[in-house]
Design an enzyme around this catalytic site. Structure first.
Site, PDB file in Angstrom:
ATOM      1  N   CYS A 177       0.844  -1.195   0.000  1.00  0.00           N
ATOM      2  CA  CYS A 177       0.000   0.000   0.000  1.00  0.00           C
ATOM      3  C   CYS A 177       0.880   1.246   0.000  1.00  0.00           C
ATOM      4  O   CYS A 177       1.823   1.343   0.797  1.00  0.00           O
ATOM      5  CB  CYS A 177      -0.897   0.003   1.232  1.00  0.00           C
ATOM      6  SG  CYS A 177      -1.836   1.538   1.428  1.00  0.00           S
ATOM      7  N   HIS A 232       2.964  -8.147  13.806  1.00  0.00           N
ATOM      8  CA  HIS A 232       2.151  -7.787  12.645  1.00  0.00           C
ATOM      9  C   HIS A 232       3.069  -7.594  11.439  1.00  0.00           C
ATOM     10  O   HIS A 232       4.159  -7.041  11.547  1.00  0.00           O
ATOM     11  CB  HIS A 232       1.364  -6.501  12.909  1.00  0.00           C
ATOM     12  CG  HIS A 232       0.335  -6.202  11.864  1.00  0.00           C
ATOM     13  ND1 HIS A 232       0.633  -5.580  10.678  1.00  0.00           N
ATOM     14  CD2 HIS A 232      -0.996  -6.464  11.836  1.00  0.00           C
ATOM     15  CE1 HIS A 232      -0.477  -5.453   9.962  1.00  0.00           C
ATOM     16  NE2 HIS A 232      -1.474  -5.981  10.641  1.00  0.00           N
ATOM     17  N   GLU A 269       3.050  -5.655   8.904  1.00  0.00           N
ATOM     18  CA  GLU A 269       3.437  -4.273   8.583  1.00  0.00           C
ATOM     19  C   GLU A 269       4.552  -3.784   9.500  1.00  0.00           C
ATOM     20  O   GLU A 269       5.489  -3.113   9.057  1.00  0.00           O
ATOM     21  CB  GLU A 269       2.219  -3.353   8.686  1.00  0.00           C
ATOM     22  CG  GLU A 269       2.515  -1.926   8.257  1.00  0.00           C
ATOM     23  CD  GLU A 269       1.339  -0.994   8.454  1.00  0.00           C
ATOM     24  OE1 GLU A 269       1.576   0.183   8.787  1.00  0.00           O
ATOM     25  OE2 GLU A 269       0.175  -1.435   8.283  1.00  0.00           O
ATOM     26  N   THR A 283      -0.178   1.552  10.295  1.00  0.00           N
ATOM     27  CA  THR A 283      -1.262   2.344   9.699  1.00  0.00           C
ATOM     28  C   THR A 283      -2.649   1.913  10.129  1.00  0.00           C
ATOM     29  O   THR A 283      -3.613   2.655   9.940  1.00  0.00           O
ATOM     30  CB  THR A 283      -1.195   2.282   8.165  1.00  0.00           C
ATOM     31  OG1 THR A 283      -1.402   0.934   7.727  1.00  0.00           O
ATOM     32  CG2 THR A 283       0.146   2.789   7.640  1.00  0.00           C
ATOM     33  N   SER A 304      -7.276  -9.517  10.887  1.00  0.00           N
ATOM     34  CA  SER A 304      -7.285  -8.168  10.311  1.00  0.00           C
ATOM     35  C   SER A 304      -7.202  -7.143  11.424  1.00  0.00           C
ATOM     36  O   SER A 304      -8.163  -6.944  12.177  1.00  0.00           O
ATOM     37  CB  SER A 304      -8.560  -7.958   9.491  1.00  0.00           C
ATOM     38  OG  SER A 304      -8.735  -6.600   9.161  1.00  0.00           O
ATOM     39  N   ASN A 340      -7.171  -3.828  11.401  1.00  0.00           N
ATOM     40  CA  ASN A 340      -8.107  -2.703  11.365  1.00  0.00           C
ATOM     41  C   ASN A 340      -9.530  -3.147  11.703  1.00  0.00           C
ATOM     42  O   ASN A 340     -10.290  -2.384  12.305  1.00  0.00           O
ATOM     43  CB  ASN A 340      -8.044  -1.992  10.007  1.00  0.00           C
ATOM     44  CG  ASN A 340      -8.785  -2.714   8.908  1.00  0.00           C
ATOM     45  OD1 ASN A 340      -9.979  -2.522   8.713  1.00  0.00           O
ATOM     46  ND2 ASN A 340      -8.072  -3.552   8.164  1.00  0.00           N
TER      47      ASN A 340
END
Length: 342
Positions: free
Chosen positions: A118, A146, A148, A186, A244, A246
């Site tokens: 992303c 995680h 990311e 993020t 997930s 988010n």
């Protein structure tokens, strides 16, 4: 003229009970796919269309069970590491980003690569590289393990230390308190992140903030919508997978906003009818990696149980789009074949 007496408590109309009130669904907007997820999923589909199966993908392209299963049926093969991919093949990196070492592993493995990271995650990577070059200590707010966080940390491992929530701040040590900056994963909760930032600023008053918020616009928008729903609903359902970040945060935000109950489900079939007992207003949203077909299935499931009235709760407009990875403009099958010959 005789005045009509006011009705006594016994003769006054009874207040409507929960079962008397019309049942409704409060449907969040925006919800579902963000621009980065949409780009990543289309990138896999385009790669399969252009190059044929198999196309390997390192880790899940996005954290959603339905999306992964759908792409697998089309010929995508998901692997844990690039080193698992046979030489001369194509491997795609997921939307969560990867460390530079992963790019090197793919090069050593003679693989053609497509980077579907992303662009908002790429922005954080670039910030980490820049601050590391300026010899700052970088405090990365995020959840250990995680993908990311692993990818961002890999850009400057000697300068980055993870801060996993405000309770972790007491353990943070830096070389020079005047040269410290924070960055973040993020997909975090905005409120939780700022709580951690405030704790860090108490400890390091000269802490520098990144040029712009690292928490992505889509994460913020979906959390704002959930807060709005939570004030009007007795139950909130978030469609999203258990891995997930988010989506998990959206459930947490709903509970923090005061909704009596909030649940995360992958599919409508996972909803427990007992959750609906005494509930007239159901809030419904979905994580940033969830296709809307799954939300429509939940709406149909709720409609069959009397919740046919759907009211849109809109808190933001999203118009951002990202161009597809530039690698899709090349003949990667030919490049992969050449790599094997080297």
């Amino acid at each position: 003229m005789t005045a009509t007496p006011a009705p006594t408590p016994e003769s006054a109309p009874a207040a409507p009970t929960a079962t008397d009130r019309p049942k409704r669904v409060l449907l969040a907007a925006p919800r579902g796919y963000c621009a980065g997820v949409d780009r990543a999923v289309i990138a896999v589909e385009k790669a399969l269309e252009q190059y044929g199966a198999p196309v390997y993908v390192r880790h899940e392209i996005v954290h959603n069970k339905y999306v992964v299963q759908t792409l697998e049926r089309k010929g995508a093969i998901f692997v844990d590491q690039a080193t698992e991919v046979p030489p001369g093949n194509i491997v795609m990196f997921s939307a969560h980003g990867v460390a530079p070492t992963v790019h090197e592993e793919a090069r050593q493995g003679r693989l053609a690569t497509i980077d579907a990271t992303c662009p908002l995650v790429t922005k954080v990577h670039k910030e980490a590289i820049r601050y590391a070059k300026e010899d700052f200590d970088i405090l990365l707010i995020g959840h250990e393990g995680h993908e990311e966080v692993i990818g961002t940390s890999g850009e400057a491992p000697d300068h980055i230390q993870l801060v996993d929530g405000p309770e972790d701040v007491a353990n943070v040590e830096v070389r020079d308190p005047s040269r410290v900056v924070w960055l973040s994963q993020t997909t975090l909760s905005v409120d939780e992140t700022m709580e951690t930032v405030d704790a860090l600023k108490d400890k390091f008053p000269q802490l520098i903030s990144p040029p712009s918020d690292d928490i992505c616009y889509a994460t913020q928008n979906r959390q704002t919508a959930i807060k709005e729903l939570a004030g009007q609903a007795e139950l909130v359902i978030v469609v999203g997978s258990k891995n997930s970040s988010n989506s998990i945060r959206m459930v947490e935000v709903a509970k923090q906003a005061g909704v009596p109950a909030a649940y995360l489900v992958d599919f409508a079939s996972e909803i427990d009818e007992a959750w609906l007992e005494g509930v007239t207003s159901v809030g419904l949203s979905s994580g940033a990696s969830v296709p809307d077909v799954l939300v429509q299935e939940v709406l149909e499931w709720l409609s069959q149980r009397g919740y046919a009235d759907v009211e849109l709760v809109k808190t933001a407009d999203e118009t951002l789009t990202f161009s597809l990875p530039k690698e899709l403009r090349r003949d990667l099958r030919a490049e992969a074949a050449e790599l094997v010959k080297e």
